[in-house]
Motif scaffolding. Structure first.
Motif, PDB file in Angstrom:
ATOM      1  N   LEU A  72       0.855  -1.180   0.000  1.00  0.00           N
ATOM      2  CA  LEU A  72       0.000   0.000   0.000  1.00  0.00           C
ATOM      3  C   LEU A  72       0.892   1.230   0.000  1.00  0.00           C
ATOM      4  CD1 LEU A  72      -2.792   1.342   0.304  1.00  0.00           C
ATOM      5  CD2 LEU A  72      -2.520   1.106   2.776  1.00  0.00           C
ATOM      6  N   LYS A  73       0.800   2.027  -1.054  1.00  0.00           N
ATOM      7  CA  LYS A  73       1.589   3.247  -1.124  1.00  0.00           C
ATOM      8  C   LYS A  73       0.771   4.383  -0.544  1.00  0.00           C
ATOM      9  CE  LYS A  73       4.238   1.617  -4.931  1.00  0.00           C
ATOM     10  NZ  LYS A  73       5.129   1.875  -5.969  1.00  0.00           N
ATOM     11  N   VAL A  74       1.366   5.071   0.424  1.00  0.00           N
ATOM     12  CA  VAL A  74       0.663   6.133   1.126  1.00  0.00           C
ATOM     13  C   VAL A  74       1.491   7.406   1.032  1.00  0.00           C
ATOM     14  CG1 VAL A  74      -0.186   6.880   3.380  1.00  0.00           C
ATOM     15  CG2 VAL A  74      -0.347   4.482   2.734  1.00  0.00           C
ATOM     16  N   ASP A  75       0.833   8.498   0.637  1.00  0.00           N
ATOM     17  CA  ASP A  75       1.476   9.798   0.645  1.00  0.00           C
ATOM     18  C   ASP A  75       1.493  10.266   2.096  1.00  0.00           C
ATOM     19  OD1 ASP A  75       2.474  12.309   0.191  1.00  0.00           O
ATOM     20  OD2 ASP A  75       0.885  12.934  -1.178  1.00  0.00           O
ATOM     21  N   GLU A  76       2.677  10.430   2.664  1.00  0.00           N
ATOM     22  CA  GLU A  76       2.794  10.689   4.093  1.00  0.00           C
ATOM     23  C   GLU A  76       2.217  12.029   4.531  1.00  0.00           C
ATOM     24  OE1 GLU A  76       6.463   9.835   6.074  1.00  0.00           O
ATOM     25  OE2 GLU A  76       6.894   8.213   4.681  1.00  0.00           O
ATOM     26  N   PHE A  77       2.353  13.082   3.732  1.00  0.00           N
ATOM     27  CA  PHE A  77       1.898  14.390   4.193  1.00  0.00           C
ATOM     28  C   PHE A  77       0.399  14.423   4.478  1.00  0.00           C
ATOM     29  CE2 PHE A  77       0.147  18.610   3.538  1.00  0.00           C
ATOM     30  CZ  PHE A  77       0.777  19.274   4.586  1.00  0.00           C
ATOM     31  N   PRO A  78      -0.472  14.010   3.537  1.00  0.00           N
ATOM     32  CA  PRO A  78      -1.910  14.030   3.863  1.00  0.00           C
ATOM     33  C   PRO A  78      -2.251  13.105   5.037  1.00  0.00           C
ATOM     34  CG  PRO A  78      -1.614  13.744   1.519  1.00  0.00           C
ATOM     35  CD  PRO A  78      -0.258  13.642   2.148  1.00  0.00           C
ATOM     36  N   LEU A  79      -1.558  11.989   5.133  1.00  0.00           N
ATOM     37  CA  LEU A  79      -1.806  11.058   6.231  1.00  0.00           C
ATOM     38  C   LEU A  79      -1.508  11.727   7.571  1.00  0.00           C
ATOM     39  CD1 LEU A  79      -2.456   8.149   7.186  1.00  0.00           C
ATOM     40  CD2 LEU A  79      -0.004   7.699   7.010  1.00  0.00           C
ATOM     41  N   HIS A  80      -0.362  12.363   7.680  1.00  0.00           N
ATOM     42  CA  HIS A  80       0.020  13.019   8.935  1.00  0.00           C
ATOM     43  C   HIS A  80      -0.875  14.232   9.212  1.00  0.00           C
ATOM     44  CE1 HIS A  80       4.184  11.084   9.474  1.00  0.00           C
ATOM     45  NE2 HIS A  80       3.427  10.328   8.710  1.00  0.00           N
ATOM     46  N   ARG A  81      -1.198  15.000   8.170  1.00  0.00           N
ATOM     47  CA  ARG A  81      -2.078  16.157   8.321  1.00  0.00           C
ATOM     48  C   ARG A  81      -3.440  15.716   8.853  1.00  0.00           C
ATOM     49  NH1 ARG A  81      -3.855  17.709   2.864  1.00  0.00           N
ATOM     50  NH2 ARG A  81      -5.260  15.994   3.303  1.00  0.00           N
ATOM     51  N   ASP A  82      -4.014  14.694   8.241  1.00  0.00           N
ATOM     52  CA  ASP A  82      -5.338  14.231   8.634  1.00  0.00           C
ATOM     53  C   ASP A  82      -5.324  13.595  10.022  1.00  0.00           C
ATOM     54  OD1 ASP A  82      -6.128  15.175   6.189  1.00  0.00           O
ATOM     55  OD2 ASP A  82      -6.374  13.196   5.278  1.00  0.00           O
ATOM     56  N   MET A  83      -4.293  12.813  10.319  1.00  0.00           N
ATOM     57  CA  MET A  83      -4.196  12.205  11.647  1.00  0.00           C
ATOM     58  C   MET A  83      -4.083  13.280  12.728  1.00  0.00           C
ATOM     59  SD  MET A  83      -1.817   8.858  10.849  1.00  0.00           S
ATOM     60  CE  MET A  83      -1.232   8.770  12.501  1.00  0.00           C
ATOM     61  N   ALA A  84      -3.310  14.326  12.466  1.00  0.00           N
ATOM     62  CA  ALA A  84      -3.191  15.419  13.437  1.00  0.00           C
ATOM     63  C   ALA A  84      -4.532  16.122  13.612  1.00  0.00           C
ATOM     64  CB  ALA A  84      -2.119  16.404  12.980  1.00  0.00           C
ATOM     65  N   GLY A  85      -5.226  16.382  12.506  1.00  0.00           N
ATOM     66  CA  GLY A  85      -6.542  17.018  12.597  1.00  0.00           C
ATOM     67  C   GLY A  85      -7.529  16.171  13.380  1.00  0.00           C
ATOM     68  N   TYR A  86      -7.582  14.865  13.087  1.00  0.00           N
ATOM     69  CA  TYR A  86      -8.493  13.975  13.801  1.00  0.00           C
ATOM     70  C   TYR A  86      -8.144  13.929  15.285  1.00  0.00           C
ATOM     71  CZ  TYR A  86      -9.683  12.177   9.142  1.00  0.00           C
ATOM     72  OH  TYR A  86     -10.072  12.045   7.840  1.00  0.00           O
ATOM     73  N   ALA A  87      -6.852  13.844  15.583  1.00  0.00           N
ATOM     74  CA  ALA A  87      -6.417  13.758  16.988  1.00  0.00           C
ATOM     75  C   ALA A  87      -6.808  15.012  17.764  1.00  0.00           C
ATOM     76  CB  ALA A  87      -4.915  13.527  17.057  1.00  0.00           C
ATOM     77  N   ILE A  88      -6.609  16.169  17.160  1.00  0.00           N
ATOM     78  CA  ILE A  88      -6.951  17.427  17.840  1.00  0.00           C
ATOM     79  C   ILE A  88      -8.463  17.518  18.076  1.00  0.00           C
ATOM     80  CG2 ILE A  88      -7.059  19.943  17.529  1.00  0.00           C
ATOM     81  CD1 ILE A  88      -4.280  19.627  16.097  1.00  0.00           C
ATOM     82  N   ILE A  89      -9.244  17.203  17.053  1.00  0.00           N
ATOM     83  CA  ILE A  89     -10.700  17.295  17.200  1.00  0.00           C
ATOM     84  C   ILE A  89     -11.214  16.234  18.178  1.00  0.00           C
ATOM     85  CG2 ILE A  89     -12.906  17.052  15.990  1.00  0.00           C
ATOM     86  CD1 ILE A  89     -11.516  18.406  13.562  1.00  0.00           C
ATOM     87  N   LEU A  90     -10.661  15.024  18.126  1.00  0.00           N
ATOM     88  CA  LEU A  90     -11.078  13.977  19.058  1.00  0.00           C
ATOM     89  C   LEU A  90     -10.702  14.329  20.493  1.00  0.00           C
ATOM     90  CD1 LEU A  90     -12.306  11.221  19.611  1.00  0.00           C
ATOM     91  CD2 LEU A  90     -10.062  10.209  19.123  1.00  0.00           C
ATOM     92  N   ALA A  91      -9.479  14.820  20.709  1.00  0.00           N
ATOM     93  CA  ALA A  91      -9.062  15.206  22.060  1.00  0.00           C
ATOM     94  C   ALA A  91      -9.943  16.330  22.599  1.00  0.00           C
ATOM     95  CB  ALA A  91      -7.589  15.630  22.052  1.00  0.00           C
ATOM     96  N   THR A  92     -10.274  17.282  21.735  1.00  0.00           N
ATOM     97  CA  THR A  92     -11.150  18.390  22.158  1.00  0.00           C
ATOM     98  C   THR A  92     -12.541  17.865  22.504  1.00  0.00           C
ATOM     99  OG1 THR A  92      -9.912  19.876  20.713  1.00  0.00           O
ATOM    100  CG2 THR A  92     -12.042  20.654  21.497  1.00  0.00           C
ATOM    101  N   THR A  93     -13.054  16.949  21.693  1.00  0.00           N
ATOM    102  CA  THR A  93     -14.364  16.353  21.961  1.00  0.00           C
ATOM    103  C   THR A  93     -14.353  15.610  23.297  1.00  0.00           C
ATOM    104  OG1 THR A  93     -14.769  16.096  19.594  1.00  0.00           O
ATOM    105  CG2 THR A  93     -16.125  14.764  21.072  1.00  0.00           C
ATOM    106  N   LEU A  94     -13.325  14.808  23.530  1.00  0.00           N
ATOM    107  CA  LEU A  94     -13.232  14.067  24.792  1.00  0.00           C
ATOM    108  C   LEU A  94     -13.124  15.013  25.985  1.00  0.00           C
ATOM    109  CD1 LEU A  94     -10.849  11.172  23.713  1.00  0.00           C
ATOM    110  CD2 LEU A  94     -13.303  11.035  24.185  1.00  0.00           C
ATOM    111  N   PHE A  95     -12.363  16.085  25.822  1.00  0.00           N
ATOM    112  CA  PHE A  95     -12.228  17.078  26.887  1.00  0.00           C
ATOM    113  C   PHE A  95     -13.578  17.698  27.217  1.00  0.00           C
ATOM    114  CE2 PHE A  95     -11.521  21.509  28.185  1.00  0.00           C
ATOM    115  CZ  PHE A  95     -10.803  21.298  29.350  1.00  0.00           C
TER     116      PHE A  95
END
Length: 138
Positions: A72-95
């Motif tokens: 599976l070839k993955v472009d790292e930049f969108p993967l890291h960008r999206d993971m960071a966005g999801y993590a921030i929104i999820l952490a904020t939601t949990l908070f």
């Protein structure tokens, strides 16, 4: 294929069209839950969907790729960008949920975070397009 025909970038389509279409059932159930004051149904639906969407589906996709024996070839930049966005929104939601309730202000903050994430995706796509155009001309 549809996005290509109307000129929508894959990243933007994923954040908007695919995101809303795959989340439509959760949105409807959450609205109905709020109308009927059944907040447990809304939260259960959102959390269950999140677990499946972010846990089960990627795992099944990776297993499918492994079964086909092609990497599976993955472009790292969108993967890291999206993971960071999801993590921030999820952490904020949990908070926000830790107190046992979510205020209108907190809901507004979550919506604002999604729009900030959308703007980041759009600007990254625009920058990539400009860099691609510059490299094609230079």
């Amino acid at each position: 294929m549809i996005c290509d025909s109307i000129g929508i970038n894959d990243d933007i389509a994923g954040v908007t069209l695919l995101g809303f279409s795959s989340s439509a059932p959760e949105i409807v159930i959450s609205i109905v839950g709020v109308i009927h004051h059944d907040f447990r149904a809304s939260m259960s639906c959102v959390m269950g969907s999140g677990l499946i969407g972010f846990g089960l589906i990627p795992a099944v996709c990776i297993l499918g790729v492994k079964a086909s024996l092609s990497p599976l070839k993955v472009d790292e930049f969108p993967l890291h960008r999206d993971m960071a966005g999801y993590a921030i929104i999820l952490a904020t939601t949990l908070f926000f949920c830790a107190s046992g309730s979510v205020s209108m202000l907190e809901s507004g903050i979550l919506i604002m975070l999604w729009f900030v994430y959308l703007l980041i995706v759009v600007s990254c796509v625009g920058n990539a397009n400009r860099e691609g155009a510059a490299s094609n001309h230079g």
